[in-house]
Design an enzyme around this catalytic site. Structure first.
Site, PDB file in Angstrom:
ATOM      1  CG  HIS A  71     -17.244  -3.448   1.775  1.00  0.00           C
ATOM      2  ND1 HIS A  71     -16.905  -2.149   2.071  1.00  0.00           N
ATOM      3  CD2 HIS A  71     -17.498  -4.043   2.969  1.00  0.00           C
ATOM      4  CE1 HIS A  71     -16.968  -1.966   3.384  1.00  0.00           C
ATOM      5  NE2 HIS A  71     -17.323  -3.097   3.947  1.00  0.00           N
ATOM      6  CD  GLU A  78     -19.768   4.762   0.461  1.00  0.00           C
ATOM      7  OE1 GLU A  78     -19.636   4.430  -0.735  1.00  0.00           O
ATOM      8  OE2 GLU A  78     -20.664   5.513   0.850  1.00  0.00           O
ATOM      9  CG  ASP A  92     -16.431  -6.857  15.721  1.00  0.00           C
ATOM     10  OD1 ASP A  92     -16.894  -6.768  14.589  1.00  0.00           O
ATOM     11  OD2 ASP A  92     -16.822  -6.194  16.703  1.00  0.00           O
ATOM     12  CE  LYS A 145     -17.065 -15.714   8.212  1.00  0.00           C
ATOM     13  NZ  LYS A 145     -16.881 -14.457   7.472  1.00  0.00           N
ATOM     14  CB  CYS A 173     -18.202   3.045   6.260  1.00  0.00           C
ATOM     15  SG  CYS A 173     -18.552   1.965   7.648  1.00  0.00           S
ATOM     16  CE1 TYR A 182     -19.529  -7.031   3.147  1.00  0.00           C
ATOM     17  CE2 TYR A 182     -19.852  -5.745   5.141  1.00  0.00           C
ATOM     18  CZ  TYR A 182     -19.000  -6.297   4.204  1.00  0.00           C
ATOM     19  OH  TYR A 182     -17.646  -6.151   4.322  1.00  0.00           O
TER      20      TYR A 182
END
EC number: 2.1.1.14
Length: 771
Positions: free
Chosen positions: A707, A677, A501, A24, A655, A524
């Site tokens: 995104h 979305e 979160d 990440k 979404c 993702y």
């Protein structure tokens, strides 16, 4: 005396981010221009090496390679096939990071490809855009390179490819291509590239190859099933000399599909999910092809509960009698990508709950322990400890709350709807809120800055006091409120600075939840989530958001949304207890959110958003099971807000899923406004309204993709709004981004929102002039 047998174990796939999310941070550093491609590749190579070594040391026989993606495995396949949409300016050759990440994230000049959920998980993939004019070419040699990389380390792996049929069935027609274009007609064009890959893998020394064909668990017609037969018949000669595994997962394989699958030519082995696909077991018992291997997925790859080893061993013994002792391989039910990495990293979980759990590293051990037991080398101490943990979980008093069970059971017999219809409610709400046409709002979160993360981290570590923490969060809320007022947004949010979160935040304040320190799971790209663990009955001891929402509302005269996560999303984005039906747990969560909604209303919050981002995600893959799920999922949402007055406006948000097939269930949720979305999926959502579906509530199809770092222009957003106005009534349309802004930077958020508001105002002026 027991005969000596070699153990046979298999892992479908493994988490990519590493125990401390090394990939990440390497990805984000590369995207920010702070590190080189070589730096990123080194981190990835080190992670792959440690993963392969870990599985080899555990005794795993069939170790996967090419399951390590920089974004996702479907995008890797798009790269392998050279199926790059023309807008990315790729001119052939080996696909590099620039093209690869432009497809995934967009760039300054062109948008990203569509992203959607991977079956019914919270993992996403980039949807291939295909048409008759795509010139496929072998453009990424990653599968072969990774196999050679592992081999150089002394590990012989099973290279994994997304199967050709599933790849096409997961694709969509490119822009400008007829919607009814048969994607499967491209099979003959992509198989030559698969043959090239197979040829190179054979030359490199591979003895096994794994094709993931998860779409075969769907309800496919005979034409689509025939594509599997055609594909593997065509590949048969290329596959000669290789052992071939076809891997399926996430659900039962339908009976007709099972017949097709087990009759495929050139295939050595079949992998089945026997955790979520329990009916498949009956098909195997009725008939399994002689001489073929069965890769039995008895260890759950999608949850974190320790395997019931005794029960699994019993299942495996029964299967031995059907397929033969030497043809049975113990496997995970699916890739371990969907679970956390290693329980060893959890230093704050209490010992009782920890004994009930198994993360990816522990599941590798479980798979191999079962394989050893099958081979006659059972670790009695390991099995005994496992049995004790199973018994502990069943009888622990912290799991069951009788009053919660009774309250949830009492919900049956009512559908919990609001007293008046949505049209009357919207009229009452407009009188109270006095919003302009095309009202603007955002979805909830604002950027999570380094400073904000530091404050939360220091508060959790008790390095700053509660007063200092509250002061810092209020200052952040005030900053976000002022920014939205400067931008002239109509309905504000407080930016959720107190939440790392959203699901974790609510879980921390509900009973029946446990939390990890490093239980990260990839969603993702570089986006990771840390799902809470629902181990017991759920209730709300105290208000959760009222203090922050009230503080935010006191800072502005504009409507401030109270921000909540809905019960279905909390359920689907958690590791859920597997000792009672999921709908019973969902009803318990719904009652807790209902208490919070009513407390927000009492505190003067007139607009309350209850996000159900994951409602579509949880839809079962088999049609026969979908109606029951939608019934209890929609009911759970209605429970949360059935008691509020007409003037309290209830929003929800969804979404990155295909909503068209559940639009009537979305209408049945009876929310006043839904934000959804739309932009990244080529506005597929709008097609349902073009086809005659009437929607009377407020709706905000996202006008730009959050995104991607790309900033849309005012004209581009205005064009999107005009497309919406062609199929939606002006008085119900809202203007908003696709999703929350947490993952973006303020340098991207400010100009994007400025352009969004400018577009809404431009359209208001044009609509007023047209009257």
């Amino acid at each position: 005396m027991r005969s000596e047998r070699t153990m046979a174990s298999h892992i479908v796939g493994y988490p990519r981010m590493g125990p401390k999310r090394e990939l990440k941070f390497a990805l984000e550093s590369f995207w920010d221009g702070k590190s080189s491609a070589e730096d990123l590749q080194k981190v990835a190579a080190d992670l792959r090496s440690s993963i392969w070594k870990q599985m080899a040391d555990a005794g795993t026989k069939y170790i996967p390679s090419n399951t390590f993606a920089y974004y996702d495995q479907v995008l890797d396949t798009t790269a392998m096939l050279g199926a790059v949409p023309p807008r990315y300016g790729w001119n052939g050759g080996e696909i590099g990071f620039d093209t690869y990440f432009s497809m995934a994230r967009g760039n300054a000049s062109v948008p990203a490809m569509e992203m959607t959920k991977w079956f019914d998980t919270n993992y996403h993939f980039i949807v291939p855009e295909l048409g008759p004019d795509v010139n496929f070419s072998y453009a990424s040699h990653k599968a072969v390179s990774e196999y050679k990389e592992a081999k150089a380390l002394g590990v012989d792996t099973v290279p994994v490819l997304v199967g050709p049929v599933s790849y096409l069935l997961l694709s969509k027609p490119a822009k400008g291509v007829e919607k009814n274009f048969s994607l499967l007609s491209l099979l003959e064009k992509i198989l030559p590239i698969y043959k090239e890959v197979i040829c190179e893998l054979k030359a490199a020394g591979a003895s096994w190859i794994q094709f993931d064909e998860p779409t075969i668990v769907l309800d496919l017609d005979s034409h689509k099933l025939k594509a599997f037969t055609d594909a593997y018949s065509e590949l048969e000669s290329s596959l000669s000399g290789l052992n071939v595994l076809i891997e399926t997962y996430f659900a039962d394989v339908p009976a007709e599909a099972y017949k097709t699958l087990t009759a495929l030519k050139g295939v050595t082995a079949f992998g089945f999910d026997l955790v979520r696909g329990t009916k498949t077991l009956e098909l195997i018992k009725a008939e399994f092809p002689k001489g073929k291997y069965l890769f039995a997925g008895v260890v759950d790859g999608r949850n974190i509960w320790a395997n019931d080893l005794a029960a699994s061993l019993s299942t495996l013994h029964a299967l031995e009698g059907i397929v033969g002792k030497d043809k049975l391989v113990v496997s995970t039910s699916c890739s371990l990508l969907h679970t956390a990495v290693d329980l060893v990293n959890e230093t704050k979980l209490d010992n009782e709950i920890k004994s009930w759990l198994a993360f990816a590293a522990q599941k590798v051990v479980e798979v191999n322990a079962l394989a050893k037991a099958l081979a006659g080398h059972k670790d009695d101490a390991f099995f005994s400890d496992n049995a004790a943990a199973q018994a502990s979980r069943k009888c622990s008093p912290r799991v069951t709350n009788e009053s919660v069970q009774k309250a949830a059971a009492a919900l049956k017999g009512s559908d919990h709807r609001r007293a008046t219809n949505v049209s009357a409610r919207l009229d009452a709400q407009q009188k109270k809120l006095n919003l302009p046409i095309l009202p603007t709002t955002t979805i909830g979160s604002f950027p999570q800055t380094i400073e904000l993360r530091r404050v939360r981290r220091e508060y959790k570590a008790k390095k700053i006091s509660e007063d200092e923490y509250v002061k810092a969060i209020k200052e952040e809320i005030n900053k976000v409120v002022k920014l939205q007022e400067e931008l002239d947004i109509d309905v504000l949010v407080h930016g959720e600075p107190e939440r790392n979160d959203m699901v974790e935040y609510f879980g921390e304040q509900l009973s029946g939840f446990a939390f990890t320190v490093n239980g990260w799971v990839q969603s993702y790209g570089s986006r990771c989530v840390k799902p809470p663990i629902i181990y017991g009955d759920v209730s709300r001891p105290n208000p959760m958001t009222v203090f922050w929402s009230s503080a935010a509302q006191s800072m502005t005269a504009r409507p401030m949304k109270g921000m909540l996560t809905g019960p279905v999303t909390i359920l689907n984005w958690s590791f859920v207890r597997n000792d009672q039906p999921r709908h019973e747990t969902c009803y318990q969560i719904a009652l807790s959110i209902k208490d919070e909604v009513e407390d927000l209303e009492k505190a003067g919050i007139n607009v309350i958003q209850i996000d159900e981002a994951a409602l579509r995600e949880g839809l079962p893959l088999r049609k026969s099971e979908q109606a029951f799920y939608l019934d209890w999922a929609v009911h759970s949402f209605r429970i949360t807000n059935c008691g509020v007055v007409d003037t309290t406006q209830i929003h929800t948000h969804m979404c990155y899923s295909n909503f068209n097939d559940i639009i009537h269930s979305i209408i049945d949720m009876d929310a006043d406004v839904i934000t959804i979305e739309n932009s990244r999926s080529d506005e597929k959502l709008l097609s349902v309204f073009r086809e005659g579906v009437k929607y009377g509530a407020g709706i905000g199809p996202g006008v730009y993709d959050i995104h991607s770092p790309r900033i849309p222009s005012t004209e581009e957003i205005a064009d999107r709004i005009n497309k919406m106005l062609a199929v939606l009534e002006t008085n119900i349309l809202w203007v908003n981004p696709d999703c929350g802004l947490k993952t973006r930077k303020y340098t991207e958020v400010k100009p994007a929102l400025k352009n969004m508001v400018a577009a809404a105002k431009l359209l208001r002026t044009q609509l007023a002039s047209a009257k």
